[in-house]
Design a protein around this motif. Structure first.
Motif, short mmCIF file in Angstrom:
data_model
loop_
_atom_site.label_atom_id
_atom_site.label_comp_id
_atom_site.label_asym_id
_atom_site.label_seq_id
_atom_site.Cartn_x
_atom_site.Cartn_y
_atom_site.Cartn_z
N PRO A 18 0.82 -1.21 0.00
CA PRO A 18 0.00 0.00 0.00
C PRO A 18 0.86 1.27 0.00
O PRO A 18 0.48 2.27 -0.60
N LEU A 19 2.02 1.20 0.64
CA LEU A 19 2.91 2.36 0.67
C LEU A 19 3.33 2.77 -0.73
O LEU A 19 3.41 3.96 -1.05
N GLN A 20 3.59 1.79 -1.60
CA GLN A 20 3.94 2.10 -2.99
C GLN A 20 2.81 2.86 -3.68
O GLN A 20 3.05 3.83 -4.41
N ILE A 21 1.59 2.42 -3.45
CA ILE A 21 0.43 3.06 -4.07
C ILE A 21 0.27 4.48 -3.55
O ILE A 21 0.07 5.42 -4.32
N TYR A 22 0.36 4.65 -2.22
CA TYR A 22 0.18 5.98 -1.65
C TYR A 22 1.27 6.95 -2.12
O TYR A 22 0.99 8.11 -2.39
N ARG A 23 2.50 6.49 -2.23
CA ARG A 23 3.58 7.36 -2.74
C ARG A 23 3.30 7.78 -4.17
O ARG A 23 3.47 8.94 -4.55
N ALA A 24 2.89 6.81 -4.99
CA ALA A 24 2.58 7.12 -6.39
C ALA A 24 1.41 8.09 -6.48
O ALA A 24 1.45 9.06 -7.26
N LEU A 25 0.38 7.87 -5.69
CA LEU A 25 -0.78 8.77 -5.71
C LEU A 25 -0.41 10.16 -5.22
O LEU A 25 -0.87 11.16 -5.79
N ASP A 26 0.44 10.25 -4.20
CA ASP A 26 0.89 11.56 -3.73
C ASP A 26 1.61 12.32 -4.83
O ASP A 26 1.40 13.52 -5.01
N ARG A 27 2.45 11.63 -5.59
CA ARG A 27 3.15 12.28 -6.71
C ARG A 27 2.17 12.74 -7.78
O ARG A 27 2.31 13.83 -8.33
N LEU A 28 1.18 11.91 -8.06
CA LEU A 28 0.19 12.28 -9.08
C LEU A 28 -0.66 13.47 -8.62
O LEU A 28 -1.00 14.34 -9.43
N VAL A 29 -0.95 13.54 -7.32
CA VAL A 29 -1.67 14.68 -6.78
C VAL A 29 -0.80 15.94 -6.92
O VAL A 29 -1.28 16.99 -7.35
N GLU A 30 0.48 15.85 -6.58
CA GLU A 30 1.40 16.99 -6.69
C GLU A 30 1.49 17.49 -8.13
O GLU A 30 1.63 18.69 -8.37
N GLN A 31 1.40 16.59 -9.09
CA GLN A 31 1.48 16.95 -10.51
C GLN A 31 0.15 17.44 -11.07
O GLN A 31 0.08 17.85 -12.22
N GLY A 32 -0.91 17.38 -10.26
CA GLY A 32 -2.21 17.85 -10.71
C GLY A 32 -2.94 16.87 -11.61
O GLY A 32 -3.90 17.24 -12.27
N LEU A 33 -2.51 15.62 -11.63
CA LEU A 33 -3.14 14.61 -12.48
C LEU A 33 -4.24 13.85 -11.77
O LEU A 33 -5.09 13.22 -12.40
#
Length: 107
Positions: free
Chosen positions: A18-33
């Motif tokens: 789950p940590l991998q998913i949350y990190r990826a989602l955090d990056r996507l949120v930061e990028q506005g995607l």
């Protein structure tokens, strides 16, 4: 879609934690995607190209069917900026969540 739902779909691609998913989602949120919908503990793919990285969105969330529609309104953005400015607050993002019934469920 929730992070654990996403993890279930991506296990075959090698994602296990789950940590991998949350990190990826955090990056996507930061990028506005992607936007985070707090009340649903879920994430939604940004459907408006003008979002960019300003992190402002509003969602109309149906309490019956769970459908979440992303909406943008320049007047709402101006009001949120004005409120923040009056408080001496600098926002990184703003998400407004409207809860009620969608057109289909309301009839």
């Amino acid at each position: 879609m929730g992070a654990y739902e996403l993890l279930g779909l991506l296990r075959q691609e090698g994602l296990r934690s789950p940590l991998q998913i949350y990190r990826a989602l955090d990056r996507l949120v930061e990028q506005g995607l992607v936007h985070r919908i707090e009340s649903l503990s879920a994430f939604a793919l940004c459907v408006h190209s003008e979002c960019g990285t300003h992190g402002r969105a509003a969602f109309a969330i149906c309490a019956n069917c769970g459908r979440a529609s992303e909406v943008h309104d320049l007047a709402l953005e101006r009001v949120l900026r004005r409120i923040a400015r009056r408080q001496g607050f600098q926002t990184n993002s703003a998400t407004v969540e409207l809860s009620g019934l969608c057109e289909a469920c309301a009839h």
